[in-house]
Design a protein around this motif. Structure first.
Motif, PDB file in Angstrom:
ATOM      1  N   VAL A  79      14.207  14.088  26.179  1.00  0.00           N
ATOM      2  CA  VAL A  79      14.527  15.435  25.908  1.00  0.00           C
ATOM      3  C   VAL A  79      16.184  15.646  25.783  1.00  0.00           C
ATOM      4  O   VAL A  79      16.457  16.451  24.657  1.00  0.00           O
ATOM      5  CB  VAL A  79      13.958  16.227  26.922  1.00  0.00           C
ATOM      6  N   ALA A  88      17.182  14.429  22.415  1.00  0.00           N
ATOM      7  CA  ALA A  88      16.554  15.429  21.149  1.00  0.00           C
ATOM      8  C   ALA A  88      17.351  16.710  21.206  1.00  0.00           C
ATOM      9  O   ALA A  88      17.577  17.155  19.993  1.00  0.00           O
ATOM     10  CB  ALA A  88      15.199  15.354  21.330  1.00  0.00           C
ATOM     11  N   ALA A  89      17.508  17.227  22.397  1.00  0.00           N
ATOM     12  CA  ALA A  89      18.262  18.677  22.332  1.00  0.00           C
ATOM     13  C   ALA A  89      19.767  18.446  21.835  1.00  0.00           C
ATOM     14  O   ALA A  89      20.175  19.291  21.242  1.00  0.00           O
ATOM     15  CB  ALA A  89      18.066  19.026  23.939  1.00  0.00           C
ATOM     16  N   GLY A 124      19.452  18.169  18.061  1.00  0.00           N
ATOM     17  CA  GLY A 124      19.238  19.249  17.503  1.00  0.00           C
ATOM     18  C   GLY A 124      20.276  20.299  17.568  1.00  0.00           C
ATOM     19  O   GLY A 124      20.522  21.173  16.741  1.00  0.00           O
ATOM     20  N   TRP A 130      17.253  24.889  23.624  1.00  0.00           N
ATOM     21  CA  TRP A 130      16.618  23.944  22.756  1.00  0.00           C
ATOM     22  C   TRP A 130      15.861  22.901  23.608  1.00  0.00           C
ATOM     23  O   TRP A 130      14.698  22.559  23.009  1.00  0.00           O
ATOM     24  CB  TRP A 130      17.303  23.566  21.744  1.00  0.00           C
ATOM     25  N   VAL A 189      12.108  21.382  23.157  1.00  0.00           N
ATOM     26  CA  VAL A 189      11.795  19.916  23.106  1.00  0.00           C
ATOM     27  C   VAL A 189      10.936  19.288  24.157  1.00  0.00           C
ATOM     28  O   VAL A 189      10.044  18.656  24.175  1.00  0.00           O
ATOM     29  CB  VAL A 189      13.059  19.229  23.100  1.00  0.00           C
ATOM     30  N   LEU A 216       7.374  17.149  23.500  1.00  0.00           N
ATOM     31  CA  LEU A 216       7.514  15.734  23.827  1.00  0.00           C
ATOM     32  C   LEU A 216       6.477  15.645  25.100  1.00  0.00           C
ATOM     33  O   LEU A 216       5.753  14.504  25.090  1.00  0.00           O
ATOM     34  CB  LEU A 216       8.837  15.154  24.203  1.00  0.00           C
ATOM     35  N   GLY A 241       7.664  12.028  18.545  1.00  0.00           N
ATOM     36  CA  GLY A 241       9.072  12.957  18.748  1.00  0.00           C
ATOM     37  C   GLY A 241       9.084  13.711  17.478  1.00  0.00           C
ATOM     38  O   GLY A 241       9.316  15.007  17.955  1.00  0.00           O
ATOM     39  N   VAL A 290       8.328  17.910  17.642  1.00  0.00           N
ATOM     40  CA  VAL A 290       9.290  18.891  17.323  1.00  0.00           C
ATOM     41  C   VAL A 290       8.898  19.648  16.009  1.00  0.00           C
ATOM     42  O   VAL A 290       9.249  20.932  16.106  1.00  0.00           O
ATOM     43  CB  VAL A 290      10.847  18.308  17.235  1.00  0.00           C
ATOM     44  N   GLY A 305      13.928  14.981  17.488  1.00  0.00           N
ATOM     45  CA  GLY A 305      12.802  14.658  18.229  1.00  0.00           C
ATOM     46  C   GLY A 305      12.406  12.973  18.116  1.00  0.00           C
ATOM     47  O   GLY A 305      12.068  12.512  19.055  1.00  0.00           O
TER      48      GLY A 305
END
Length: 146
Positions: A15, A18-19, A22, A61, A65, A69, A95, A99, A131
């Motif tokens: 997470v 990905a955050a 992103g 975000w 996410v 996930l 992933g 997202v 993601g």
């Protein structure tokens, strides 16, 4: 119990990955939009906005996410049991698709797409790629140790 903790920590890490990715994508799209209006932005300002977004946008975000996930990874895990050689690819896809689904749902439910980068197909793809990278991180961190 050790396995559950390892999976939980790996999920939190995925997470976070990905955050952060992103958030960086979101910042770049926002700054590019400002520059397209003719506003001069120094590299220091551009970097400053990106860093501020890591503390402002990324935590929000991360909640989106995390939900994506949390739903996508168990599906990848079930499929990976049947196709262990495809485990990395399955988590990559989980992933990214997770997202992407979250972005599509937000766009359908909310009156405006809250993630500016996701207003274009390219931006949406880049957000989903964050993601997907989180999915690869999760797959690596939870791989069987030999």
């Amino acid at each position: 119990m050790k396995s559950a903790v390892r999976y939980g920590v790996a999920w939190i890490g995925a997470v976070a990955v990905a955050a952060v990715l992103g958030s960086i994508v979101q910042s770049q799209f926002s700054m590019a939009a400002i520059v397209s209006l003719g506003v001069e932005v120094t590299p220091a300002q551009w970097l400053g906005v990106t860093v501020r977004d890591l503390f402002g946008f990324a935590p929000v975000w991360a909640l989106v996410v995390a939900a994506a996930l949390l739903l996508a990874f168990p599906v990848a895990g079930l499929l990976a049991r049947r196709a262990p050689d495809a485990r990395m690819a399955l988590y990559f896809l989980a992933g990214g698709v997770g997202v992407m689904c979250a972005l599509v749902i937000m766009a359908a439910v909310l009156p405006v797409t809250p993630v500016a980068a996701a207003r274009s197909p390219f931006g949406m793809a880049l957000m989903a790629l964050g993601g997907a990278v989180g999915g690869v991180a999760f797959a690596r961190w939870t791989a069987a140790r030999g």
